[in-house]
Design a protein around this motif. Structure first.
Motif, mmCIF file in Angstrom:
data_model
loop_
_atom_site.group_PDB
_atom_site.id
_atom_site.type_symbol
_atom_site.label_atom_id
_atom_site.label_comp_id
_atom_site.label_asym_id
_atom_site.label_seq_id
_atom_site.Cartn_x
_atom_site.Cartn_y
_atom_site.Cartn_z
ATOM 1 N N ALA A 262 0.834 -1.208 0.000
ATOM 2 C CA ALA A 262 0.000 0.000 0.000
ATOM 3 C C ALA A 262 0.866 1.255 0.000
ATOM 4 N N ALA A 263 1.969 1.240 0.771
ATOM 5 C CA ALA A 263 2.859 2.393 0.823
ATOM 6 C C ALA A 263 3.503 2.645 -0.529
ATOM 7 N N ALA A 264 3.883 1.530 -1.227
ATOM 8 C CA ALA A 264 4.492 1.675 -2.553
ATOM 9 C C ALA A 264 3.511 2.313 -3.521
ATOM 10 N N ALA A 265 2.242 1.913 -3.450
ATOM 11 C CA ALA A 265 1.217 2.499 -4.326
ATOM 12 C C ALA A 265 1.055 3.988 -4.029
ATOM 13 N N LEU A 266 1.129 4.333 -2.764
ATOM 14 C CA LEU A 266 0.999 5.741 -2.403
ATOM 15 C C LEU A 266 2.197 6.554 -2.913
ATOM 16 N N ARG A 267 3.396 5.977 -2.836
ATOM 17 C CA ARG A 267 4.588 6.705 -3.290
ATOM 18 C C ARG A 267 4.523 7.013 -4.780
ATOM 19 N N ARG A 268 3.830 6.157 -5.536
ATOM 20 C CA ARG A 268 3.718 6.419 -6.985
ATOM 21 C C ARG A 268 2.937 7.708 -7.257
ATOM 22 N N GLY A 269 2.181 8.144 -6.270
ATOM 23 C CA GLY A 269 1.442 9.405 -6.432
ATOM 24 C C GLY A 269 2.318 10.613 -6.213
ATOM 25 N N GLY A 270 3.558 10.410 -5.706
ATOM 26 C CA GLY A 270 4.468 11.532 -5.482
ATOM 27 C C GLY A 270 4.424 12.019 -4.052
ATOM 28 N N ASP A 271 5.310 12.964 -3.750
ATOM 29 C CA ASP A 271 5.360 13.520 -2.401
ATOM 30 C C ASP A 271 4.038 14.204 -2.052
ATOM 31 N N GLY A 272 3.653 14.057 -0.802
ATOM 32 C CA GLY A 272 2.417 14.695 -0.336
ATOM 33 C C GLY A 272 1.180 13.856 -0.557
ATOM 34 N N THR A 273 1.340 12.628 -1.028
ATOM 35 C CA THR A 273 0.185 11.761 -1.263
ATOM 36 C C THR A 273 -0.512 11.454 0.063
ATOM 37 N N VAL A 274 -1.835 11.418 -0.005
ATOM 38 C CA VAL A 274 -2.648 11.202 1.198
ATOM 39 C C VAL A 274 -3.596 10.044 0.959
ATOM 40 N N LEU A 275 -3.735 9.204 1.969
ATOM 41 C CA LEU A 275 -4.716 8.127 1.948
ATOM 42 C C LEU A 275 -5.870 8.520 2.866
ATOM 43 N N LEU A 276 -7.081 8.610 2.310
ATOM 44 C CA LEU A 276 -8.269 8.946 3.088
ATOM 45 C C LEU A 276 -9.085 7.683 3.337
ATOM 46 N N LEU A 277 -9.467 7.466 4.583
ATOM 47 C CA LEU A 277 -10.234 6.277 4.955
ATOM 48 C C LEU A 277 -11.501 6.727 5.669
ATOM 49 N N LEU B 274 4.526 5.443 7.228
ATOM 50 C CA LEU B 274 4.274 6.792 6.725
ATOM 51 C C LEU B 274 5.033 7.806 7.573
ATOM 52 N N ASP B 275 5.371 8.947 6.945
ATOM 53 C CA ASP B 275 6.136 9.945 7.702
ATOM 54 C C ASP B 275 5.302 11.177 8.066
ATOM 55 N N GLY B 276 4.058 11.228 7.592
ATOM 56 C CA GLY B 276 3.186 12.351 7.936
ATOM 57 C C GLY B 276 3.354 13.553 7.039
ATOM 58 N N ARG B 277 4.399 13.571 6.189
ATOM 59 C CA ARG B 277 4.598 14.713 5.290
ATOM 60 C C ARG B 277 4.545 14.259 3.835
ATOM 61 N N ARG B 278 5.512 13.416 3.466
ATOM 62 C CA ARG B 278 5.473 12.911 2.084
ATOM 63 C C ARG B 278 4.315 11.938 1.898
ATOM 64 N N LEU B 279 4.033 11.140 2.908
ATOM 65 C CA LEU B 279 2.920 10.197 2.869
ATOM 66 C C LEU B 279 2.179 10.305 4.196
ATOM 67 N N SER B 280 0.846 10.379 4.122
ATOM 68 C CA SER B 280 0.065 10.480 5.352
ATOM 69 C C SER B 280 -1.290 9.825 5.158
ATOM 70 N N CYS B 281 -1.977 9.668 6.269
ATOM 71 C CA CYS B 281 -3.289 9.020 6.238
ATOM 72 C C CYS B 281 -4.259 9.819 7.102
ATOM 73 N N VAL B 282 -5.484 10.033 6.601
ATOM 74 C CA VAL B 282 -6.548 10.686 7.364
ATOM 75 C C VAL B 282 -7.736 9.741 7.386
ATOM 76 N N GLY B 283 -8.210 9.395 8.574
ATOM 77 C CA GLY B 283 -9.340 8.482 8.695
ATOM 78 C C GLY B 283 -10.470 9.095 9.484
ATOM 79 N N SER B 284 -11.702 8.661 9.184
ATOM 80 C CA SER B 284 -12.864 9.141 9.936
ATOM 81 C C SER B 284 -13.464 7.975 10.702
ATOM 82 N N LEU B 285 -13.830 8.240 11.949
ATOM 83 C CA LEU B 285 -14.350 7.196 12.832
ATOM 84 C C LEU B 285 -15.555 7.731 13.577
ATOM 85 N N ARG B 286 -16.713 7.086 13.357
ATOM 86 C CA ARG B 286 -17.908 7.500 14.071
ATOM 87 C C ARG B 286 -17.854 6.987 15.509
ATOM 88 N N VAL B 287 -18.303 7.815 16.420
ATOM 89 C CA VAL B 287 -18.414 7.389 17.826
ATOM 90 C C VAL B 287 -19.861 7.625 18.274
#
Length: 907
Positions: free
Chosen positions: A108-123, A144-157
């Motif tokens: 998954a990280a390799a796929a994200l890197r193909r998008g270039g620096d700053g790629t974000v995965l939204l969940l 992930l390093d939080g800058r070049r690659l990061s992830c944002v997820g949403s969680l209902r409570v």
């Protein structure tokens, strides 16, 4: 929302977790993030988890059409030609084999890197994540390093499923490694909600609308949208003067569509759904609710509690100790409305019996009374009816919608025809108070046709009063004329019939006839009857409108002899009617003295009189708010003359502020029924004509209206119109018309020597004959009267016509500042410059000129109309508007109008 968005963009940890209740806007925020990331040319890869266990690629985006506020984000599949989408699952065995999870995470990280620096995965919707995908996510985050690659997820409570069972442990491990930044999306506060509603409606919401939406939605964004859709569909929002008013009395019986959140509860199966519907009625009964629900459904209390736990896990209900409440009151309403009639009656009856027996309590009196209305004859009808009637009477004007619902239920419970007749009459009066003249008429006609024999004479008289006022409210002049002419058969004794004819004549502006019929009925009407109240008021006001003030003045002095004075309702009604007589003659000081002598305040006066008094005091904002509220609610309580006086005064105030379209809107609203003292509205229309640069049309309108008033024998308000016409005639170089105005002004002051008529007669004499003594006397009396609007206008006009010292313009200019009278201030500035009087504050002058221009443009006036109003050329207006838009940053008149409505105009 913007603060959260910025916090996500600034976060440096590899996983940003967005949490919040269902509907707080988590998916919406992902859509906004997508917009921002893509605007920065950052690649976005996204996935969504579903309750069925599916995992799908997604793309979060808003609808392509122009959106306002927080429109719901849409999901669509990946776009062709974009980089490959990263995936974290499901990967078989990842939850059991850490090596499998790690390999999937690296892929998954390799796929994200193909998008270039700053790629974000939204969940999205991580509460539905499966165990295998959760294991991959836990392995991915440290990569992930939080800058070049990061992830944002949403969680209902609150969350359930795998997220609840295993997610908390995984998150705890990631947090220990300092890899997670959690942000909670909280419901909107009332202040933030007001801003959201402004965006959705394009106008400012009144506080009552904000309060209602917040109460039923708890500020949850999705519920806010559902609530607003329902209110629009039911016609419960009316827009007047760029303000959205909440009009609950118009709410229909059509059920609300089930929201997505409630549908999710239905998907839990018939058992949970049955309990959810029962709790919509029973949850306000606290600890007793599960037991009662079980008794009605036919299951044990333990089974009910099990199903309640399921609903709690879905975020439908919230538990506090042994009590249950809906997370969103809106969903309780939706569920209750989804029940059939028998189901509603059975549940409500069980609740009422428990309340009556003392085995349950309900701290919410509104809900308790609604239960009585739903239970109908399934409980003791006599006891239920008594409580419904009492609560309806206590509801007052603000609770009209509830009162109508409860009275309708009480009518169905009536024990005999006499009780039914009385309740129908009370229902008709409440409909009329709510501005629903059609239903009021329908109800009162039923009373008169089928139940008149069941009512005492006073009630029959009240029914006829409601009839004629309803006809006037709907503008039905033909049947009203039939009643006035005696061509309509009326019930009751001779005195009552005469009083009904008198009332019909008054509502048709046939005041001489109204006074004659009221006088004829005097000997047949007993002082202890309501008919005596109407008789006295018609004679007092009818005479006053014709310039015969003796009876009115005597009535004021003999207040202790007012009929039925000991009954508060009739005392306040008579005080309010006498206030109308004083205020329509500009006698503000005497009106205030009357209230003080009666130990009442303006809060005890009718809405219309409060608005008129506000104009005379110079409080234009309050007057406009009250008048527009009256239009929104389509109600004109009390004597209709007060309503005409309110519109007359408020339109005058709006014109001097440059709010000409709003002024026209009020004039139109005033003409929807059958206006009493209709000539006053023609006078105000002339003010609008004049402000729009059509002085000859204004003069013609005034002359026509003055002639019409004379034909009807009316003088009320003619002193103001005569002074206005004299000023116009001098501007138009029409000396003959001006001379006629002088003769008429002096006749009027002899006929009705009020303070206003006297000061205006002195004004006309001063400007027409250049009488310096008359000018001095005019200014002395105007200062004594202490009405800033009147005084400032008189000063400016006396100076304009060479009858007063130009140095006085500085005083007028300052008075107008306190009124917000932009149009009059602009004209006074021109006059000051002409006479060499220094205009204070050059910077403020420039700003005021721009604000006036913005106001006229926001009112929807064309460039030609603005040019006429400002006495300039269309080309000049076009250039000034262009510069205004450039400096202010607004791109259209609509944006300008919205900014003014929201109090956000910065120049």
């Amino acid at each position: 929302m913007e603060n959260i968005l910025d916090a996500v963009l600034e976060a440096e940890k590899p996983l940003v977790l967005l949490t919040g209740l269902a509907g707080t806007g988590r998916t919406n925020l992902l859509a906004r993030l997508t917009e921002r990331y893509e605007a920065d040319r950052r690649h976005v890869s996204a996935m969504r988890f579903t309750s069925s266990g599916d995992v799908t690629p997604a793309r979060f985006a808003f609808p392509s059409e122009n959106r306002r506020g927080d429109a719901a984000a849409r999901l669509r599949g990946p776009v062709s030609g974009e980089p490959a989408w990263a995936t974290i699952g499901p990967v078989a065995g990842a939850a059991e084999e850490p090596a499998v999870a790690l390999r999937a995470a690296h892929a998954a990280a390799a796929a994200l890197r193909r998008g270039g620096d700053g790629t974000v995965l939204l969940l999205d919707d991580l509460q539905w994540i499966d165990r295998d995908s959760l294991a991959v996510l836990e392995a991915l985050v440290p990569i992930l390093d939080g800058r070049r690659l990061s992830c944002v997820g949403s969680l209902r409570v609150p969350a359930d499923g795998s997220a609840a069972r295993y997610g908390s442990e995984a998150l705890a491990r990631l947090r220990r490694e300092n890899l997670v930044h959690t942000l909670r999306l909280r419901p909107l506060t009332e202040d933030l909600l007001a801003g959201e509603l402004r965006g959705m409606l394009g106008v400012a919401p009144e506080p009552a609308l904000v309060d209602h939406v917040h109460a039923v939605s708890r500020g949850v964004r999705s519920a806010v949208g559902e609530t607003m859709d329902a209110l629009r569909r039911r016609g419960a929002i009316r827009i007047v003067n760029r303000t959205a008013y909440f009009v609950p009395s118009t709410v229909s019986k059509d059920p609300l569509p089930l929201s997505e959140h409630v549908m999710a509860a239905r998907a839990l199966g018939p058992a949970a759904w049955e309990v959810a519907k029962a709790m919509a009625f029973l949850s306000p009964l606290g600890r007793a609710a599960p037991r009662l629900a079980g008794a009605v459904i036919g299951i044990s209390e333990e089974d009910v509690l099990d199903r309640l736990e399921t609903l709690r896990a879905k975020g439908v209900l919230h538990r506090a100790d042994a009590t249950w409440r809906f997370v969103l009151p809106l969903h309780a309403t939706t569920l209750a409305e989804s029940c059939g009639p028998y189901e509603r009656r059975t549940l409500a009856a069980a609740a009422v019996e428990a309340l009556w027996s003392g085995t349950a309590v309900c701290p919410d009196p509104e809900h308790r009374t609604n239960l009585l209305a739903e239970a109908s004859r399934a409980v003791d009808p006599g006891r239920a009816s008594e409580e419904l009637i009492r609560r309806a009477i206590e509801a007052g004007e603000d609770g009209a919608a509830s009162a109508l619902r409860w009275l309708n239920a009480a009518v169905e419970l009536a024990g005999d025809r006499a009780q039914r007749a009385k309740l129908l009459l009370l229902l008709a009066a409440t409909y009329q108070q709510s501005g629903d003249y059609e239903l009021s008429l329908r109800t009162v006609r039923l009373v008169l046709s089928d139940f008149a024999s069941e009512l005492p004479a006073e009630a029959v008289f009240e029914a006829h009063c409601l009839l004629v006022r309803g006809l006037s409210g709907l503008g039905s002049t033909e049947p009203l004329n039939d009643i006035a002419d005696g061509d309509h058969r009326l019930a009751g004794d001779s005195g009552s019939r005469a009083m009904i004819r008198a009332t019909a004549c008054a509502l048709l502006d046939r005041w001489p006839e109204a006074v004659r019929w009221a006088d004829a009925a005097t000997t047949a009407v007993h002082e202890g009857q309501p008919q005596a109240v109407v008789s006295r008021l018609l004679k007092a006001l009818g005479g006053l409108w014709q310039g015969q003030a003796e009876y009115f003045e005597r009535s004021l002095l003999e207040r202790q002899q007012w009929p039925l004075r000991a009954i508060a309702r009739y005392r306040v009604e008579q005080v309010d009617a006498h206030l109308t007589g004083l205020l329509l003659n500009g006698e503000l000081t005497r009106a205030e003295e009357l209230l003080a002598d009666e130990r009442l305040s303006w809060d005890d006066a009718g809405l219309a009189n409060r608005a008129t008094a506000a104009v005379l005091r110079g409080d234009f904002r309050t007057a406009t708010e009250l008048a527009c509220r009256s239009v929104a609610y389509r109600s004109a309580p009390g004597f209709a003359a007060a309503t005409t006086g309110m519109f007359n005064a408020t339109v005058s105030a709006l014109v001097c502020q440059g709010r000409l379209t709003t002024a026209r809107e009020l004039v139109t609203a005033a003409g929807e029924g059958t206006p009493v003292l209709a000539h006053l509205m023609a006078f105000t229309e002339a003010l609008i004509d004049r402000a729009l640069g059509e002085p000859r049309r204004a003069a013609d309108r005034l002359i026509t209206a003055l002639n019409a008033a004379e034909e009807r024998g009316l003088v009320i308000g003619c002193d103001v119109a005569c002074a206005e016409l004299a000023d116009l005639a001098l501007d138009l170089d029409a000396p003959e018309t001006a001379a006629n105005c002088l003769a008429e002004a002096e006749r009027l002051v002899r006929t009705l020597p009020t303070g206003r008529a006297t000061v205006l007669a002195s004004f006309v004499r001063a400007v027409v004959t250049k009488d310096a003594d008359a000018a001095t006397e005019c200014l002395r009396m105007a200062h004594e009267r202490g009405q800033p609007f009147e005084l400032s206008v008189l000063i400016a006009r006396l100076v304009k016509h060479g009858a007063a010292d130009p140095a006085l313009l500085s005083e007028a200019y300052e008075l107008m500042a306190g009124l917000g009278a932009l149009m009059h201030r602009a004209k006074t500035r021109t006059l000051m410059q002409k006479h060499g009087i220094v205009v204070p504050g050059r910077r403020n002058t420039v700003e005021e000129n721009e604000r006036l221009l913005a106001t006229l443009a926001a009112e929807g006036l064309s460039n030609k109309q603005i040019a006429a109003a400002l006495i300039t050329s269309e080309k000049s207006v076009e250039g000034r508007l262009s510069r205004l838009f450039t400096r202010s940053g607004y791109r259209s008149r609509i944006e300008l109008s919205t900014a003014i409505a929201n109090g956000e105009l910065h120049l």
